[in-house]
Design a protein around this motif. Sequence first.
Motif, short mmCIF file in Angstrom:
data_model
loop_
_atom_site.label_atom_id
_atom_site.label_comp_id
_atom_site.label_asym_id
_atom_site.label_seq_id
_atom_site.Cartn_x
_atom_site.Cartn_y
_atom_site.Cartn_z
N THR A 151 -106.32 -41.38 -13.21
CA THR A 151 -107.65 -41.02 -13.67
C THR A 151 -107.78 -39.57 -14.12
O THR A 151 -108.81 -39.18 -14.67
N GLY A 152 -106.75 -38.74 -13.89
CA GLY A 152 -106.86 -37.33 -14.27
C GLY A 152 -107.80 -36.59 -13.34
O GLY A 152 -107.90 -36.90 -12.14
N TYR A 185 -119.43 -47.84 -20.20
CA TYR A 185 -118.87 -46.51 -19.97
C TYR A 185 -117.67 -46.63 -19.04
O TYR A 185 -117.57 -47.57 -18.25
N PRO A 186 -116.74 -45.68 -19.10
CA PRO A 186 -115.55 -45.75 -18.24
C PRO A 186 -115.87 -45.38 -16.80
O PRO A 186 -116.71 -44.53 -16.53
N ALA A 187 -115.17 -46.04 -15.89
CA ALA A 187 -115.32 -45.79 -14.47
C ALA A 187 -114.01 -46.13 -13.78
O ALA A 187 -113.20 -46.91 -14.31
N PRO A 188 -113.76 -45.58 -12.60
CA PRO A 188 -112.50 -45.87 -11.91
C PRO A 188 -112.49 -47.25 -11.28
O PRO A 188 -113.52 -47.73 -10.78
N VAL A 189 -111.33 -47.88 -11.30
CA VAL A 189 -111.10 -49.15 -10.60
C VAL A 189 -109.74 -49.06 -9.90
O VAL A 189 -108.82 -48.41 -10.38
N GLN A 231 -111.83 -37.59 -5.50
CA GLN A 231 -110.63 -38.41 -5.65
C GLN A 231 -109.84 -38.44 -4.35
O GLN A 231 -109.24 -39.45 -4.00
N ASP A 232 -109.81 -37.32 -3.64
CA ASP A 232 -109.07 -37.27 -2.38
C ASP A 232 -109.65 -38.27 -1.39
O ASP A 232 -108.91 -38.95 -0.68
N ALA A 233 -110.98 -38.39 -1.35
CA ALA A 233 -111.62 -39.37 -0.47
C ALA A 233 -111.22 -40.78 -0.86
O ALA A 233 -110.95 -41.63 0.01
N MET A 234 -111.18 -41.05 -2.15
CA MET A 234 -110.76 -42.38 -2.59
C MET A 234 -109.31 -42.65 -2.22
O MET A 234 -108.96 -43.74 -1.78
N ARG A 235 -108.46 -41.66 -2.39
CA ARG A 235 -107.04 -41.84 -2.04
C ARG A 235 -106.89 -42.17 -0.57
O ARG A 235 -106.06 -43.01 -0.19
N TRP A 244 -99.75 -50.31 -6.97
CA TRP A 244 -101.19 -50.21 -7.18
C TRP A 244 -101.52 -48.97 -7.99
O TRP A 244 -100.74 -48.03 -8.03
N GLN A 245 -102.67 -49.00 -8.63
CA GLN A 245 -103.08 -47.82 -9.38
C GLN A 245 -104.59 -47.66 -9.38
O GLN A 245 -105.34 -48.64 -9.29
N LEU A 246 -105.01 -46.41 -9.45
CA LEU A 246 -106.40 -46.05 -9.69
C LEU A 246 -106.47 -45.62 -11.14
O LEU A 246 -105.80 -44.66 -11.55
N SER A 247 -107.25 -46.32 -11.95
CA SER A 247 -107.29 -46.03 -13.38
C SER A 247 -108.71 -46.22 -13.88
O SER A 247 -109.59 -46.72 -13.18
N MET A 248 -108.93 -45.81 -15.12
CA MET A 248 -110.25 -45.92 -15.74
C MET A 248 -110.34 -47.21 -16.56
O MET A 248 -109.37 -47.62 -17.21
#
Length: 226
Positions: A32-33, A45-49, A11-15, A58-62
């Motif tokens: 995303t928890g 299936y759930p995945a981040p977007v 997640q840190d890399a995505m941030r 903006w948000q990172l969510s499932m």
Amino acid sequence: MCNLYSQTKSQDAMRHVFDDIVEGGEGFDDLTGNLPPMPGIYPDYPAPVFRHGVQGGWQLSMARWGMPTPPQFLAGKRTDPGVTNIRNLASPHWRRWLGVEHRCLVPFTSFAEPDNRPSPGEGKPVWFALGTDQPLAFFAGIRTDWTSVRKLKEGEVTVDAFGFLTCAPNREVERIHPKAMPVILVRPEEWRTWLTAPIKQALHLQRPLPDGELDIVVEDVRDNPA
């Protein structure tokens, strides 16, 4: 048709990647928890977007992979698991979700296409990435909140659904799967264009990745943990 991909970066890399998209003063929320590596992401299936936030910013969510199916393909069916790959954006069914509020970026590190070469491995997954180190990149996606029956045992549910665009394949993908490849965005200016530009400008991004920019990183495995 790409019905399998992976996202194994932290997640840190995505941030940190999102720092190139978010401008000064724009908020960013990670909803995303505790998100583990995902070596195999499958339809429904759930995945981040990465998307526009409900309250701005903006948000990172499932979200669940699979946009609503066009009604003509649902006659006589009791469920709608969704459409994962979207090509014909001139269709009225898809045009309603092309505004900036419905556009999203789908993070991935590799994706699989079924092997169409005549061989003992025909039909098995061939995994592609932007290099052997499998860096983080994005599919150009669209999303919406949708109420439907995706699985009979689940009943009617309202989900945040997503799918990503496809286009003609580049040289590397065409050798394996000649019909299509995902629309892949690799530069910050492309990411921001897809998320914010008028649709006429944004749709210029629906094109193959240039030849030579993808590597086959693994073959004949269901999940790619690298």
